[in-house]
Design an enzyme around this catalytic site. Structure first.
Site, PDB file in Angstrom:
ATOM      1  N   ASP A   6      -9.529  10.062  12.867  1.00 37.43           N
ATOM      2  CA  ASP A   6      -8.830  10.139  11.569  1.00 37.43           C
ATOM      3  C   ASP A   6      -8.591  11.608  11.223  1.00 37.43           C
ATOM      4  O   ASP A   6      -9.182  12.504  11.832  1.00 37.43           O
ATOM      5  CB  ASP A   6      -9.634   9.457  10.452  1.00 37.43           C
ATOM      6  CG  ASP A   6      -8.719   8.940   9.341  1.00 37.43           C
ATOM      7  OD1 ASP A   6      -8.516   7.723   9.259  1.00 37.43           O
ATOM      8  OD2 ASP A   6      -8.182   9.760   8.549  1.00 37.43           O
TER       9      ASP A   6
ATOM     10  N   ILE B 204      -2.546  12.097  14.455  1.00 35.88           N
ATOM     11  CA  ILE B 204      -1.750  11.421  15.479  1.00 35.88           C
ATOM     12  C   ILE B 204      -0.407  12.126  15.720  1.00 35.88           C
ATOM     13  O   ILE B 204       0.187  12.048  16.792  1.00 35.88           O
ATOM     14  CB  ILE B 204      -1.549   9.943  15.073  1.00 35.88           C
ATOM     15  CG1 ILE B 204      -0.868   9.140  16.158  1.00 35.88           C
ATOM     16  CG2 ILE B 204      -0.831   9.814  13.773  1.00 35.88           C
ATOM     17  CD1 ILE B 204      -0.514   7.720  15.760  1.00 35.88           C
TER      18      ILE B 204
ATOM     19  N   TYR C  14       6.370   4.902  -0.297  1.00 41.36           N
ATOM     20  CA  TYR C  14       7.587   4.287   0.268  1.00 41.36           C
ATOM     21  C   TYR C  14       8.805   4.784  -0.502  1.00 41.36           C
ATOM     22  O   TYR C  14       9.897   4.887   0.042  1.00 41.36           O
ATOM     23  CB  TYR C  14       7.574   2.749   0.196  1.00 41.36           C
ATOM     24  CG  TYR C  14       6.287   2.071   0.579  1.00 41.36           C
ATOM     25  CD1 TYR C  14       5.348   2.711   1.396  1.00 41.36           C
ATOM     26  CD2 TYR C  14       5.985   0.787   0.128  1.00 41.36           C
ATOM     27  CE1 TYR C  14       4.157   2.084   1.732  1.00 41.36           C
ATOM     28  CE2 TYR C  14       4.801   0.155   0.468  1.00 41.36           C
ATOM     29  CZ  TYR C  14       3.887   0.814   1.257  1.00 41.36           C
ATOM     30  OH  TYR C  14       2.710   0.202   1.576  1.00 41.36           O
TER      31      TYR C  14
ATOM     32  N   TYR D 235       9.021   0.552   4.470  1.00 40.65           N
ATOM     33  CA  TYR D 235       7.671   0.301   5.006  1.00 40.65           C
ATOM     34  C   TYR D 235       7.617  -1.076   5.651  1.00 40.65           C
ATOM     35  O   TYR D 235       7.211  -1.235   6.800  1.00 40.65           O
ATOM     36  CB  TYR D 235       6.660   0.429   3.867  1.00 40.65           C
ATOM     37  CG  TYR D 235       5.263  -0.024   4.214  1.00 40.65           C
ATOM     38  CD1 TYR D 235       4.482   0.701   5.104  1.00 40.65           C
ATOM     39  CD2 TYR D 235       4.709  -1.167   3.635  1.00 40.65           C
ATOM     40  CE1 TYR D 235       3.188   0.285   5.419  1.00 40.65           C
ATOM     41  CE2 TYR D 235       3.424  -1.580   3.938  1.00 40.65           C
ATOM     42  CZ  TYR D 235       2.669  -0.847   4.825  1.00 40.65           C
ATOM     43  OH  TYR D 235       1.399  -1.257   5.141  1.00 40.65           O
TER      44      TYR D 235
ATOM     45  N   TYR E  95      12.600   1.519  -5.988  1.00 38.66           N
ATOM     46  CA  TYR E  95      11.491   0.561  -5.956  1.00 38.66           C
ATOM     47  C   TYR E  95      12.010  -0.839  -6.207  1.00 38.66           C
ATOM     48  O   TYR E  95      12.973  -1.040  -6.943  1.00 38.66           O
ATOM     49  CB  TYR E  95      10.465   0.931  -7.030  1.00 38.66           C
ATOM     50  CG  TYR E  95       9.255   0.014  -7.079  1.00 38.66           C
ATOM     51  CD1 TYR E  95       8.256   0.102  -6.115  1.00 38.66           C
ATOM     52  CD2 TYR E  95       9.119  -0.946  -8.088  1.00 38.66           C
ATOM     53  CE1 TYR E  95       7.158  -0.741  -6.154  1.00 38.66           C
ATOM     54  CE2 TYR E  95       8.023  -1.786  -8.136  1.00 38.66           C
ATOM     55  CZ  TYR E  95       7.039  -1.678  -7.164  1.00 38.66           C
ATOM     56  OH  TYR E  95       5.958  -2.508  -7.205  1.00 38.66           O
TER      57      TYR E  95
HETATM   58  N1  UDP Z   1       1.361  -1.850 -10.729  1.00 37.28           N
HETATM   59  C1  UDP Z   1       1.203  -1.824 -12.111  1.00 37.28           C
HETATM   60  N2  UDP Z   1       0.567  -0.763 -12.682  1.00 37.28           N
HETATM   61  C2  UDP Z   1       0.049   0.259 -11.949  1.00 37.28           C
HETATM   62  C3  UDP Z   1       0.190   0.230 -10.546  1.00 37.28           C
HETATM   63  C4  UDP Z   1       0.873  -0.843  -9.965  1.00 37.28           C
HETATM   64  O1  UDP Z   1       1.644  -2.747 -12.829  1.00 37.28           O
HETATM   65  O2  UDP Z   1      -0.540   1.166 -12.551  1.00 37.28           O
HETATM   66  C5  UDP Z   1       1.987  -3.042 -10.107  1.00 37.28           C
HETATM   67  C6  UDP Z   1       3.024  -2.812  -9.007  1.00 37.28           C
HETATM   68  O3  UDP Z   1       4.312  -2.646  -9.542  1.00 37.28           O
HETATM   69  C7  UDP Z   1       2.904  -4.109  -8.218  1.00 37.28           C
HETATM   70  C8  UDP Z   1       1.424  -4.449  -8.310  1.00 37.28           C
HETATM   71  O4  UDP Z   1       0.934  -3.737  -9.451  1.00 37.28           O
HETATM   72  O5  UDP Z   1       3.609  -5.158  -8.854  1.00 37.28           O
HETATM   73  C9  UDP Z   1       0.593  -4.085  -7.105  1.00 37.28           C
HETATM   74  O6  UDP Z   1       0.884  -2.754  -6.767  1.00 37.28           O
HETATM   75  P1  UDP Z   1      -0.036  -1.892  -5.797  1.00 37.28           P
HETATM   76  O7  UDP Z   1       0.331  -0.459  -5.985  1.00 37.28           O
HETATM   77  O8  UDP Z   1      -1.473  -2.225  -5.976  1.00 37.28           O
HETATM   78  O9  UDP Z   1       0.395  -2.286  -4.315  1.00 37.28           O
HETATM   79  P2  UDP Z   1       1.111  -3.541  -3.608  1.00 37.28           P
HETATM   80  O10 UDP Z   1       0.298  -4.768  -3.868  1.00 37.28           O
HETATM   81  O11 UDP Z   1       2.500  -3.642  -4.168  1.00 37.28           O
HETATM   82  O12 UDP Z   1       1.093  -3.142  -2.169  1.00 37.28           O
END
Ligand code: UDP
Length: 358
Positions: free
Chosen positions: A37, A59, A88, A164, A313
């Protein structure tokens, strides 16, 4: 003498899944782990273990002796990834290069040296639900994602968040093609929202944009508002890291070759919750179990996704894992319900915080 041990090369061993997996593998004397890592911080507790060789490599560095490492091990577990939605949006080219180009090189070396590869992918490869595309309510029409039958639905190119998912999906397709054309022995893992101790970091303690749990936890400990992106109406199903590691080890052990050239969802469909309800649940669990007098009481507010992530997004509305394959082939069942997942993860962050400030 280590000759009787199974030699595992763990790439990306310093992250959240990697450190938990390394620790669990080292509890079993039958493994010799070579862990790679760019970061040792989370692995510190394991570094002295006699069955671990740790090497700090990137890597992407051309001096990185990846060929030698693959040659000298039996199983390659590839966890190297940039797996954080804010990246992303902010760094799509880096996300593609690491998640596809660099990982493809590893798979090709596994083919060259005839090594088994366990490739971590993502539940994002499924994209969005059919219901959301048809503008139907995904809650009224549950659509569990199955490894071998579900279609994969991504958003438009301008929503570059999907780079991603596309990079990971293309990597999976190439592994599959190498499997059928050249006999590459791969297993692909699609994790569905693992959480637990050591996930991410709190944004008040380190710069960056971690996943949702850390943002909400930050609110509970530092008083920053708990922000629901676009109202927090989307759903996730959370799996506790110990349950996930249990499944991953079963895949590594691969009884009777049941995982050869297979894809596995690892997830807990019973732990599905909307992000809005996650915020409420976290507040409740914190107040009942961890609250001290001077702790803040954060507001829950809604923010637009553009404000939170920037342009590009788009969200996955609902991700229900179909885990029939892991259950039938590996006899794996997760043990933690959503309350225990949240409680245990929260306890880790609270203890760390209190140790620092009390
Ligand atoms: N999200 C949110 N508030 C935050 C961070 C993320 O409402 O402070 C939402 C985000 O838009 C998504 C979900 O929580 O709908 C999960 O996001 P996360 O970043 O945990 O990663 P993911 O599950 O999308 O990989």
């Amino acid at each position: 003498m280590n000759s009787d041990k199974t030699k595992i090369l763990l790439l990306g061993a310093g992250g959240f899944i990697g450190t938990n997996l390394t620790e669990q593998l080292l509890k079993n004397e039958k493994y010799k782990v070579t862990a790679i890592d760019i970061n040792t911080e989370k692995l510190e507790g394991s570094l002295q273990n006699k069955n671990l060789i740790f090497k700090e490599y990137d890597i992407r560095d051309s001096n990185y002796p990846i060929e030698e490492l693959i040659k000298n091990n039996e199983i390659v577990v590839d966890l190297i990834a940039m797996a954080n939605p804010s990246l992303y949006v902010s760094n799509p080219i880096d996300v593609f290069n690491l998640n596809f180009t660099e990982n493809l090189r590893i798979a090709e070396l596994c083919l060259k040296y005839n090594k088994r590869i366990i490739q971590f992918s993502t539940c994002e490869v499924y994209g969005k639900t059919v219901a959301s595309v048809l503008k139907e309510d995904p809650i009224k029409r549950p659509f569990p994602f199955n490894e071998d039958t579900s279609p994969m639905i991504m958003g438009p190119i301008k929503n570059h968040r999907w780079i991603y998912a596309c990079a990971k999906q293309l990597l999976e397709r190439v592994l599959h093609a190498y499997g059928i054309e050249k006999g590459l022995n791969y297993t692909i893992i699609r994790p569905f929202n693992f959480i637990g101790p050591r996930i991410d970091f709190l944004p008040s303690e380190k710069s960056g944009n971690p996943r949702v749990f850390s943002h909400f936890m930050n609110g509970l400990l530092y008083g920053t508002p708990i922000r629901l992106v676009d109202g927090g109406l989307n759903y996730r199903a959370y799996t506790y890291i110990d349950d996930a590691i249990d499944c991953i080890i079963r895949i590594i052990e691969n009884p009777d070759g049941v995982c050869d050239r297979e894809i596995f969802n690892i997830g807990t469909p019973e732990n599905e919750i909307s992000i809005k309800d996650l915020a409420t649940l976290m507040k409740e669990i914190f107040n009942q179990n961890f609250r001290q007098n001077l702790d803040p009481d954060p507001k829950i507010i809604s923010v637009s996704s553009e404000e939170f992530y920037g342009k590009g997004y788009e969200d996955c509305d609902r991700r229900i894992p179909d885990v029939t394959k892991a259950r039938t082939k590996l006899n794996w069942y997760s043990k933690h319900n959503i309350e225990s997942v949240v409680f245990n993860t929260m306890e880790y962050f609270v203890n760390k915080h209190r140790a620092k400030y009390n």
